[in-house]
Design an enzyme around this catalytic site. Structure first.
Site, PDB file in Angstrom:
ATOM      1  N   HIS A  51       0.833  -1.195   0.000  1.00 41.88           N
ATOM      2  CA  HIS A  51       0.000   0.000   0.000  1.00 41.88           C
ATOM      3  C   HIS A  51       0.873   1.252   0.000  1.00 41.88           C
ATOM      4  O   HIS A  51       2.091   1.156   0.192  1.00 41.88           O
ATOM      5  CB  HIS A  51      -0.947   0.002   1.217  1.00 41.88           C
TER       6      HIS A  51
HETATM    7  P1  TYD Z   1      -1.593  -2.677   7.518  1.00 44.20           P
HETATM    8  O1  TYD Z   1      -1.129  -1.280   7.705  1.00 44.20           O
HETATM    9  O2  TYD Z   1      -2.261  -3.033   6.229  1.00 44.20           O
HETATM   10  O3  TYD Z   1      -0.371  -3.694   7.777  1.00 44.20           O
HETATM   11  P2  TYD Z   1       0.970  -4.001   6.966  1.00 44.20           P
HETATM   12  O4  TYD Z   1       1.379  -2.764   6.237  1.00 44.20           O
HETATM   13  O5  TYD Z   1       1.922  -4.410   8.030  1.00 44.20           O
HETATM   14  O6  TYD Z   1       0.727  -5.141   6.046  1.00 44.20           O
HETATM   15  O7  TYD Z   1      -2.547  -3.056   8.743  1.00 44.20           O
HETATM   16  C1  TYD Z   1      -2.965  -4.373   9.003  1.00 44.20           C
HETATM   17  C2  TYD Z   1      -4.265  -4.315   9.784  1.00 44.20           C
HETATM   18  O8  TYD Z   1      -4.041  -3.699  11.052  1.00 44.20           O
HETATM   19  C3  TYD Z   1      -5.354  -3.519   9.094  1.00 44.20           C
HETATM   20  O9  TYD Z   1      -6.574  -4.197   9.303  1.00 44.20           O
HETATM   21  C4  TYD Z   1      -5.393  -2.207   9.829  1.00 44.20           C
HETATM   22  C5  TYD Z   1      -4.884  -2.552  11.214  1.00 44.20           C
HETATM   23  N1  TYD Z   1      -4.093  -1.460  11.834  1.00 44.20           N
HETATM   24  C6  TYD Z   1      -4.601  -0.794  12.936  1.00 44.20           C
HETATM   25  O10 TYD Z   1      -5.700  -1.075  13.428  1.00 44.20           O
HETATM   26  N2  TYD Z   1      -3.847   0.200  13.509  1.00 44.20           N
HETATM   27  C7  TYD Z   1      -2.625   0.554  13.027  1.00 44.20           C
HETATM   28  O11 TYD Z   1      -1.966   1.472  13.575  1.00 44.20           O
HETATM   29  C8  TYD Z   1      -2.124  -0.140  11.858  1.00 44.20           C
HETATM   30  C9  TYD Z   1      -0.792   0.204  11.277  1.00 44.20           C
HETATM   31  C10 TYD Z   1      -2.904  -1.139  11.304  1.00 44.20           C
END
Ligand code: TYD
Length: 140
Positions: A51
């Protein structure tokens, strides 16, 4: 790449007594830190990230082991390996990122400039390229 760079942190101490690294918002970390989170226990074959953010700024620090980060500004792609406690990777807005090459011992710490907001995410790569195009139009 314009919106990304490695930051070298200053270590305090020596091999006899150990080391300490202090990170302060708007000093070593180039923004006010509003959120800290960490990613761990990620299986080797899993890719995280996939992303970009519209406004959020982050600094990534690998606290244990090593991990690869692919960054992409829509023009240029780069792979950075994080494997050192005194290095952070600054990622600014509008950068597509993919984190991979984890393992059960890897802990990736992330400092962020704002609270979690799903509306700040761009999770579709084509949408990301469109976002970059529009951004470039408005800024030229
Ligand atoms: P995401 O940012 O997509 O993770 P990565 O980049 O590590 O693959 O987040 C994963 C999940 O966690 C998504 O459902 C959103 C949640 N999340 C939160 O609730 N709070 C946060 O601060 C972050 C970064 C993610």
């Amino acid at each position: 790449m314009k919106n990304c760079r490695i930051i070298n942190f200053k270590k305090i101490g020596n091999n006899d007594v150990g080391f300490l690294i202090a990170l302060e918002g708007n000093r070593e970390v180039p923004f006010n830190i509003k959120r800290v989170y960490y990613i761990y226990n990620v299986p080797k074959e899993i890719k995280r990230g996939l992303h970009a953010h519209k406004r959020l700024e982050q600094v990534l620090i690998c606290m244990s082991g090593s991990v690869k980060i692919k960054i992409d500004d829509g023009n240029e792609k780069k792979i950075i390996e994080l494997n050192n406690l005194n290095k952070g990777l600054y990622i600014g807005p509008a950068i597509w990122r993919e984190m991979y090459g984890f393992g059960k011992s890897v802990v990736l710490l992330i400092l962020a400039s704002d609270y979690y907001d799903e509306n700040d995410y761009i999770r579709d790569y084509e949408e990301f390229l469109e976002f970059i195009k529009k951004r470039n139009l408005y800024s030229s």
